[in-house]
Design a protein around this motif. Structure first.
Motif, PDB file in Angstrom:
ATOM      1  N   SER A 109       0.842  -1.190   0.000  1.00 44.67           N
ATOM      2  CA  SER A 109       0.000   0.000   0.000  1.00 44.67           C
ATOM      3  C   SER A 109       0.881   1.245   0.000  1.00 44.67           C
ATOM      4  CB  SER A 109      -0.907   0.002   1.230  1.00 44.67           C
ATOM      5  OG  SER A 109      -0.133   0.195   2.414  1.00 44.67           O
ATOM      6  N   VAL A 110       0.268   2.384  -0.266  1.00 43.28           N
ATOM      7  CA  VAL A 110       1.003   3.649  -0.239  1.00 43.28           C
ATOM      8  C   VAL A 110       1.569   3.897   1.155  1.00 43.28           C
ATOM      9  CG1 VAL A 110       0.790   6.150  -0.505  1.00 43.28           C
ATOM     10  CG2 VAL A 110      -0.356   4.625  -2.118  1.00 43.28           C
ATOM     11  N   LEU A 111       0.797   3.558   2.197  1.00 37.47           N
ATOM     12  CA  LEU A 111       1.268   3.740   3.572  1.00 37.47           C
ATOM     13  C   LEU A 111       2.493   2.883   3.843  1.00 37.47           C
ATOM     14  CD1 LEU A 111       0.973   4.820   6.457  1.00 37.47           C
ATOM     15  CD2 LEU A 111      -0.617   2.932   6.918  1.00 37.47           C
ATOM     16  N   GLN A 112       2.471   1.648   3.396  1.00 39.04           N
ATOM     17  CA  GLN A 112       3.614   0.762   3.613  1.00 39.04           C
ATOM     18  C   GLN A 112       4.851   1.257   2.856  1.00 39.04           C
ATOM     19  OE1 GLN A 112       1.354  -2.602   2.321  1.00 39.04           O
ATOM     20  NE2 GLN A 112       1.354  -3.557   4.342  1.00 39.04           N
ATOM     21  N   ILE A 113       4.641   1.759   1.651  1.00 33.26           N
ATOM     22  CA  ILE A 113       5.760   2.332   0.897  1.00 33.26           C
ATOM     23  C   ILE A 113       6.357   3.507   1.665  1.00 33.26           C
ATOM     24  CG2 ILE A 113       6.395   3.572  -1.211  1.00 33.26           C
ATOM     25  CD1 ILE A 113       4.231   1.918  -2.655  1.00 33.26           C
ATOM     26  N   PHE A 114       5.488   4.387   2.166  1.00 33.39           N
ATOM     27  CA  PHE A 114       5.948   5.562   2.902  1.00 33.39           C
ATOM     28  C   PHE A 114       6.732   5.165   4.147  1.00 33.39           C
ATOM     29  CE2 PHE A 114       5.191   8.589   6.374  1.00 33.39           C
ATOM     30  CZ  PHE A 114       5.828   9.710   5.852  1.00 33.39           C
ATOM     31  N   LEU A 115       6.219   4.178   4.910  1.00 28.42           N
ATOM     32  CA  LEU A 115       6.886   3.767   6.146  1.00 28.42           C
ATOM     33  C   LEU A 115       8.218   3.079   5.864  1.00 28.42           C
ATOM     34  CD1 LEU A 115       3.853   2.514   8.265  1.00 28.42           C
ATOM     35  CD2 LEU A 115       5.114   4.662   8.496  1.00 28.42           C
ATOM     36  N   ASN A 116       8.351   2.458   4.708  1.00 24.09           N
ATOM     37  CA  ASN A 116       9.662   1.939   4.301  1.00 24.09           C
ATOM     38  C   ASN A 116      10.610   3.079   3.964  1.00 24.09           C
ATOM     39  OD1 ASN A 116      10.048  -1.183   3.808  1.00 24.09           O
ATOM     40  ND2 ASN A 116       7.897  -0.748   3.351  1.00 24.09           N
ATOM     41  N   LEU A 117      10.116   4.055   3.181  1.00 20.49           N
ATOM     42  CA  LEU A 117      10.968   5.145   2.718  1.00 20.49           C
ATOM     43  C   LEU A 117      11.492   5.999   3.857  1.00 20.49           C
ATOM     44  CD1 LEU A 117       9.106   6.330  -0.516  1.00 20.49           C
ATOM     45  CD2 LEU A 117      11.221   5.006  -0.352  1.00 20.49           C
ATOM     46  N   VAL A 118      10.724   6.085   4.928  1.00 16.21           N
ATOM     47  CA  VAL A 118      11.185   6.843   6.094  1.00 16.21           C
ATOM     48  C   VAL A 118      12.538   6.327   6.567  1.00 16.21           C
ATOM     49  CG1 VAL A 118      10.735   7.202   8.550  1.00 16.21           C
ATOM     50  CG2 VAL A 118       8.929   7.619   6.890  1.00 16.21           C
ATOM     51  N   TRP A 119      12.713   5.000   6.567  1.00 15.98           N
ATOM     52  CA  TRP A 119      13.973   4.410   7.023  1.00 15.98           C
ATOM     53  C   TRP A 119      15.093   4.627   6.016  1.00 15.98           C
ATOM     54  CZ3 TRP A 119      14.630   3.231  11.871  1.00 15.98           C
ATOM     55  CH2 TRP A 119      13.494   2.953  12.644  1.00 15.98           C
ATOM     56  N   TYR A 120      14.769   4.598   4.731  1.00 14.12           N
ATOM     57  CA  TYR A 120      15.783   4.871   3.713  1.00 14.12           C
ATOM     58  C   TYR A 120      16.262   6.319   3.814  1.00 14.12           C
ATOM     59  CZ  TYR A 120      14.699   0.430   1.437  1.00 14.12           C
ATOM     60  OH  TYR A 120      14.538  -0.901   1.157  1.00 14.12           O
ATOM     61  N   TRP A 121      15.331   7.237   4.005  1.00 14.53           N
ATOM     62  CA  TRP A 121      15.705   8.638   4.130  1.00 14.53           C
ATOM     63  C   TRP A 121      16.528   8.853   5.398  1.00 14.53           C
ATOM     64  CZ3 TRP A 121      16.363  12.550   1.190  1.00 14.53           C
ATOM     65  CH2 TRP A 121      16.431  13.843   1.698  1.00 14.53           C
ATOM     66  N   SER A 122      16.194   8.139   6.468  1.00 21.52           N
ATOM     67  CA  SER A 122      16.984   8.227   7.704  1.00 21.52           C
ATOM     68  C   SER A 122      18.409   7.753   7.469  1.00 21.52           C
ATOM     69  CB  SER A 122      16.326   7.393   8.806  1.00 21.52           C
ATOM     70  OG  SER A 122      15.049   7.901   9.137  1.00 21.52           O
ATOM     71  N   ALA A 123      18.547   6.649   6.721  1.00 25.33           N
ATOM     72  CA  ALA A 123      19.885   6.132   6.411  1.00 25.33           C
ATOM     73  C   ALA A 123      20.676   7.146   5.585  1.00 25.33           C
ATOM     74  CB  ALA A 123      19.774   4.806   5.660  1.00 25.33           C
ATOM     75  N   PHE A 124      19.997   7.805   4.639  1.00 25.49           N
ATOM     76  CA  PHE A 124      20.671   8.818   3.830  1.00 25.49           C
ATOM     77  C   PHE A 124      21.159   9.977   4.705  1.00 25.49           C
ATOM     78  CE2 PHE A 124      20.402  12.886   1.573  1.00 25.49           C
ATOM     79  CZ  PHE A 124      21.349  12.677   0.575  1.00 25.49           C
ATOM     80  N   CYS A 125      20.326  10.404   5.653  1.00 22.69           N
ATOM     81  CA  CYS A 125      20.713  11.504   6.545  1.00 22.69           C
ATOM     82  C   CYS A 125      21.950  11.143   7.359  1.00 22.69           C
ATOM     83  CB  CYS A 125      19.555  11.859   7.477  1.00 22.69           C
ATOM     84  SG  CYS A 125      18.180  12.671   6.638  1.00 22.69           S
ATOM     85  N   ILE A 126      21.994   9.911   7.857  1.00 29.49           N
ATOM     86  CA  ILE A 126      23.154   9.464   8.633  1.00 29.49           C
ATOM     87  C   ILE A 126      24.411   9.453   7.770  1.00 29.49           C
ATOM     88  CG2 ILE A 126      24.156   7.499   9.864  1.00 29.49           C
ATOM     89  CD1 ILE A 126      21.293   6.821  10.794  1.00 29.49           C
ATOM     90  N   LEU A 127      24.294   8.925   6.544  1.00 27.33           N
ATOM     91  CA  LEU A 127      25.446   8.891   5.635  1.00 27.33           C
ATOM     92  C   LEU A 127      25.900  10.298   5.266  1.00 27.33           C
ATOM     93  CD1 LEU A 127      24.335   5.977   3.265  1.00 27.33           C
ATOM     94  CD2 LEU A 127      26.242   5.944   4.892  1.00 27.33           C
ATOM     95  N   LEU A 128      24.949  11.196   5.121  1.00 27.70           N
ATOM     96  CA  LEU A 128      25.290  12.577   4.776  1.00 27.70           C
ATOM     97  C   LEU A 128      26.053  13.248   5.910  1.00 27.70           C
ATOM     98  CD1 LEU A 128      24.920  14.597   2.466  1.00 27.70           C
ATOM     99  CD2 LEU A 128      22.839  15.402   3.607  1.00 27.70           C
ATOM    100  N   LEU A 129      25.636  12.986   7.150  1.00 28.44           N
ATOM    101  CA  LEU A 129      26.345  13.557   8.296  1.00 28.44           C
ATOM    102  C   LEU A 129      27.755  12.996   8.412  1.00 28.44           C
ATOM    103  CD1 LEU A 129      23.538  13.577  11.026  1.00 28.44           C
ATOM    104  CD2 LEU A 129      24.556  15.561   9.889  1.00 28.44           C
ATOM    105  N   ILE A 130      27.915  11.722   8.065  1.00 26.38           N
ATOM    106  CA  ILE A 130      29.228  11.087   8.179  1.00 26.38           C
ATOM    107  C   ILE A 130      30.176  11.550   7.080  1.00 26.38           C
ATOM    108  CG2 ILE A 130      30.447   8.879   8.058  1.00 26.38           C
ATOM    109  CD1 ILE A 130      27.960   7.603   9.367  1.00 26.38           C
ATOM    110  N   THR A 131      29.686  11.557   5.839  1.00 25.97           N
ATOM    111  CA  THR A 131      30.562  11.851   4.695  1.00 25.97           C
ATOM    112  C   THR A 131      30.653  13.340   4.375  1.00 25.97           C
ATOM    113  OG1 THR A 131      28.745  11.631   3.095  1.00 25.97           O
ATOM    114  CG2 THR A 131      29.965   9.621   3.687  1.00 25.97           C
ATOM    115  N   ARG A 132      29.609  14.100   4.711  1.00 30.20           N
ATOM    116  CA  ARG A 132      29.514  15.535   4.400  1.00 30.20           C
ATOM    117  C   ARG A 132      29.527  15.806   2.900  1.00 30.20           C
ATOM    118  NH1 ARG A 132      33.254  18.744   8.877  1.00 30.20           N
ATOM    119  NH2 ARG A 132      32.467  17.657  10.712  1.00 30.20           N
TER     120      ARG A 132
END
Length: 669
Positions: A109-132
């Protein structure tokens, strides 16, 4: 000096502009080709909602790149680009995990897609903070996605399921999918690798011309936002009831089939959230040791060792316990069994599904009463060399075989059966000349294969078989399946209810044929048959039968939905008994006692607990078998103490494994 610098910048800008003019057309074409290939591959593999969403966002990615290669790229383009990279990472993992080995394709469902993407975006934020650097964060996320996707691909291929939280508790899990397996990439993997390579190439080229926009200059607000996103995710998912409110607890059972309907990351998070077993109040390993010592095992001989066949029949029930009246008896043979038979009712922990929870209670003696609601221990709480009745039979010299006429991918059975120590496992592809009722192998055909396995058993020892059936599995929507159908007489709603009682008649006939065969077998053999749970019938059926809404049923009516029949039959003289009722968690210990086979300390503990509290299942407890309670504080002091001691022992066994007294749970030669 200033003029020289200005001139150098002009020259540099001219060179960059020239480079952009050189690369712009092939880059735009590459972006569009990437978009087209992605759309074609995803829609060709599975026309699910997430495929369409991913395709649209792949287009956004291409659109972003086109603008990125302009002489002046707006800043918002980089935000769009980073978000679409997260979406493509999600798509790569889902694409690789939904492969040809999966038997069910459940749309996201769209909700399930969104709740998955939240974790992907979180991972991107962490990588961005680490690598700059935006480029490194995006490339790192895509690399991680490709790695995880391929791990999931091989896990499904070799073990029939995705990675679960328990896999990270032991490094040996990695070894379980290596060895002699063939890791040659398949077509689906090459497509994912191709998408990955194209994306990485385009990102490298894009940031080559926008180096000044690649570097992220960290400020306090940016750091706070970058850290807050993953922290908020963790709090919302694990520290609140958000998932329950959104209905994910109720759908947890669907995670049995590979990715289920949640998507890989959300599936993992949901399992992780509901996998925690609460520690009993005032628990200590010393207390568990003291309780175990009170029922310590003693040396026992096993001179008499009959063959033992345990059949867990799918949805097998005597629905008279909930008030159904039929035009004729649909279990005539079962009801006639008295000679050399022990019979009664089992109170199980599940209704309408979660078959593996009933398996777990039977094979281990543990109860779902102490497990998180809606969880399945097979997926979360079984480890290598865990104690079970299978290990007991192995120690006693039995050949041990598990048989299930369906796919090995369900409920993590392959791993669990290996952990429990079965010598052999037979799944749907191992059943010879199968005959079907609806889309499932019939009980009669299942038992014919069981007889074949018995006749092929080793001659130097007895046999233990754990056999599961599938004939009576839901859904119950078929019409006109049987000639001369049995009719339910006390309800107007007759579709699902009448189908299941006619299926039971076929089960009863098949079981009679099986017993007839073993009556003529010289080797002493014991056969146990029980139902794993009652079927889930139409809501209108229950509403009419009980004259009210299910939520308003009194406790005793509710408990009747958790009652199934069982019988222990032998082809030699045993003391006959009727109406021997108990909850399923006691059945294996009771069986060992009745057969005179050596018992573990845990068996003895369970039998002693049954004397005080004979009924413990997921929803209810009862001291009398008359009043079933949800509120355990209403038990007597003796019963509450017995229940607490049981919880301590089980917590030690399942959670506090390093302090588990192995001699209490296992037999030793």
């Amino acid at each position: 000096m200033h003029k020289l610098t200005q001139k150098a910048e002009q020259v540099s800008g001219k060179e960059i502009g020239t480079d952009l003019d050189t690369y712009r057309l092939p880059l735009v074409i590459g972006a569009l080709v990437f978009f087209s290939v992605t759309i074609f591959s995803l829609l060709r593999s599975s026309a699910q909602p997430y495929s369409y969403v991913l395709g649209i966002l792949a287009g956004s990615f291409a659109f972003s790149l086109i603008f990125a290669f302009r002489k002046k790229a707006p800043r918002f383009i980089w935000y769009i680009l980073s978000f679409t990279v997260s979406v493509i990472a999600f798509g790569i993992i889902e694409y690789l995990s939904r492969n040809s080995y999966q038997k069910y394709e459940i749309p996201l469902s769209v909700l399930q897609i969104f709740l998955n993407l939240v974790w992907y975006w979180s991972a991107f934020c962490i990588l961005l903070l680490i690598t700059r650097r935006r480029s490194l964060a995006m490339i790192g996320l895509l690399t991680l996605a490709l790695l995880i996707g391929n791990i999931e691909f091989y896990m499904i291929k070799f073990r029939g399921r995705v990675v679960l939280p328990t896999d990270l508790n032991a490094i040996r899990t990695v070894a379980n999918v290596t060895g002699s397996y063939d890791f040659t990439p398949e077509g689906q993997q090459w497509i994912a690798i191709g998408i990955f390579v194209v994306m990485i190439s385009l990102l490298i080229l894009a940031f080559k011309f926008r180096r000044e926009q690649d570097q992220v200059h960290l400020t306090v607000p940016k750091v706070i936002v970058g850290i807050s996103i993953p922290i908020i995710c963790v709090i919302l998912f694990f520290g609140t009831s958000m998932l329950t409110a959104l209905g994910f607890q109720e759908s947890l059972w669907k995670t049995m089939w590979v990715t289920g309907d949640n998507g890989i990351v959300l599936n993992y998070v949901v399992n992780l959230k509901y996998s925690n077993i609460a520690k009993p109040e005032n628990y200590s390993a010393a207390l568990a040791d003291r309780l175990a010592a009170e029922r310590s095992d003693s040396a026992q001989d096993a001179a008499f060792r009959p063959n033992v066949i345990v059949i867990m029949n799918e949805a097998f029930s005597d629905l008279s316990v909930i008030g159904i009246e039929t035009s004729e008896d649909y279990l005539p043979f079962y009801h006639s069994m008295k000679e050399d038979a022990i019979k009664g009712d089992l109170h199980v922990s599940v209704m309408g599904g979660h078959t593996a929870s009933s398996e777990y209670e039977l094979l281990t003696g543990n109860t779902m009463a102490f497990m998180p609601e809606y969880t399945v221990p097979y997926q979360l709480h079984v480890r290598e060399n865990d104690y079970s009745i299978v290990n007991q039979f192995n120690t006693l010299g039995y050949q041990t075989i598990a048989m299930h006429p369906y796919y090995a991918s369900g409920w993590n059975r392959v791993a669990v059966y290996n952990h429990f120590g079965f010598d052999e496992m037979h799944f749907i592809e191992d059943f010879e000349s199968p005959e079907y009722i609806r889309e499932y192998i019939s009980d009669a055909s299942n038992y014919e294969n069981l007889i074949r396995v018995f006749e092929e058993k080793k001659e130097d020892g007895p046999l233990f078989v754990f056999n599961i059936t599938m004939q009576n599995h839901g859904y119950y929507d078929d019409k006109d399946v049987f000639e001369d159908p049995i009719i339910i007489e006390n309800t107007e709603v007759d579709d699902s209810g009448e189908l299941i009682v006619n299926l039971y008649r076929e089960s009863d006939r098949a079981f009679e044929d099986l017993i007839t065969y073993f009556r003529n077998v010289e080797e002493p053999t014991v056969i146990v048959l029980f139902g794993d749970h009652q079927p889930t019938l139409n809501a209108e059926f229950y509403a009419e039968l009980f004259s009210g809404d299910n939520d308003e049923f009194p406790n005793n009516v509710n408990e009747s939905l958790y009652v199934v029949p069982y019988v222990i039959w032998a082809n030699y003289d045993i003391q006959e008994e009727q109406d021997v009722d108990m909850s399923l968690n006691y059945l294996s210990a009771y069986l060992m006692e009745k057969l005179g086979l050596p018992m573990t300390g845990y068996d003895k503990f369970l039998l002693a607990t049954r004397e005080i509290l004979p009924f413990i299942n997921g929803p209810f407890v009862s001291e009398t078998g008359v009043e079933f309670l949800k509120d355990k504080t209403l038990l007597s002091d003796e019963a509450r103490e017995a229940l607490y001691n049981y919880e301590v022992i089980q917590y030690c066994a399942v959670v506090d494994r390093k302090n588990r007294p192995e001699e209490f749970f296992n037999l030793y030669e």
